[in-house]
Enzyme design. Structure first.
Site, PDB file in Angstrom:
ATOM      1  N   SER A  58       1.016  -1.252   0.014  1.00 43.74           N
ATOM      2  CA  SER A  58      -0.048  -0.034   0.057  1.00 43.74           C
ATOM      3  C   SER A  58       0.946   1.363  -0.128  1.00 43.74           C
ATOM      4  O   SER A  58       1.568   1.410  -1.025  1.00 43.74           O
ATOM      5  CB  SER A  58      -1.079   0.085   1.038  1.00 43.74           C
ATOM      6  OG  SER A  58      -1.941   0.825   0.986  1.00 43.74           O
ATOM      7  N   HIS A  66      -3.895  -1.662  -4.679  1.00 40.71           N
ATOM      8  CA  HIS A  66      -5.360  -1.724  -4.299  1.00 40.71           C
ATOM      9  C   HIS A  66      -6.156  -1.809  -5.699  1.00 40.71           C
ATOM     10  O   HIS A  66      -7.573  -1.643  -5.564  1.00 40.71           O
ATOM     11  CB  HIS A  66      -6.006  -1.044  -3.093  1.00 40.71           C
ATOM     12  CG  HIS A  66      -5.212  -1.154  -1.939  1.00 40.71           C
ATOM     13  ND1 HIS A  66      -4.888  -2.224  -1.095  1.00 40.71           N
ATOM     14  CD2 HIS A  66      -4.702   0.039  -1.290  1.00 40.71           C
ATOM     15  CE1 HIS A  66      -4.107  -1.922  -0.218  1.00 40.71           C
ATOM     16  NE2 HIS A  66      -3.941  -0.479  -0.316  1.00 40.71           N
TER      17      HIS A  66
END
Length: 226
Positions: free
Chosen positions: A117, A153
């Site tokens: 992330s 993501h």
């Protein structure tokens, strides 16, 4: 650090080429979340390695790198693993403590840099980030070790793909890479060496802008770590 799927963690350790690599976890983006620290030590305790961490928001504890000598300790690692959270806040803290320059030295010296992330976005020139919590991605300048842009993501958040495309189309981001959850892209310098996945369907994509202003998305070849 998926609790039930540690294939990517094992892959990163293998990439160091060391039998017992030194691994430092940097959870700045989560405010040094106790949950993230616990997950890190639980995951890496399963392997032959020497784990440690760097925390700014917690009192020192066992295996913590001392804040008075960060550079020496980070440059003595084989693998530096950056956790997820707020990328913008993380980079601001790093710049205050000169971590950005230390990580550049680590990269130049051949230490393996990785993360999830925020820990994926930070290495690129720019990222498509949700750090401002405005309901859509915005452009964020990273450390610039890898040319182009990145967003993680890519398959799990409904607006990611469309927002990333639009930022590139508007010229707010340079062309870059969209990474599904469970996928990792290995770079050597500026060259993509391979894409590996811990999930059979996970992928990574090169996202480019055509001369006519339309977006091209190309799926990169992947290797499933089964």
């Amino acid at each position: 650090m998926e609790p039930e799927n540690l294939l990517l963690d094992q892959y990163c350790l293998n990439c160091t080429g060391k039998t017992a690599p030194k691994v430092c976890f940097i959870p700045t983006a989560s405010g040094d979340s106790e949950d993230f620290l616990s997950r890190f030590y639980t995951a890496f305790a399963r392997y032959s390695c020497k784990p440690s961490h760097l925390a700014f928001f917690r009192q020192p504890r066992s295996s913590a790198i001392p804040l008075i000598d960060i550079e020496q300790h980070l440059l003595n690692q084989d693998l530096i693993y950056v956790g997820g959270g707020n990328t913008r806040a993380m980079l601001a803290v790093w710049r205050e403590w000169n971590i950005d320059e230390i990580l550049r030295k680590a990269w130049r010296s051949g230490i393996l840099l990785t993360g999830m992330s925020a820990g994926a976005i930070c290495w690129f020139e720019y990222g498509g980030s949700d750090s401002t919590w405005v309901g859509k991605l915005s452009s964020l300048q990273g450390l610039g070790l890898v040319r182009g842009s990145c967003t993680p993501h890519y398959d799990s958040e409904s607006n990611r793909r469309a927002d990333f495309h639009q930022l590139i189309k508007n010229g707010e981001l340079p062309p870059g890479i969209g990474i599904d959850d469970g996928a990792a892209v290995l770079f050597e310098g500026q060259q993509v060496m391979e894409v590996v996945t811990s999930r059979p369907a996970a992928k990574a994509y090169q996202v480019k802008l055509r001369e006519d202003g339309q977006i091209i998305e190309e799926s990169l070849e992947t290797r499933y770590l089964c």
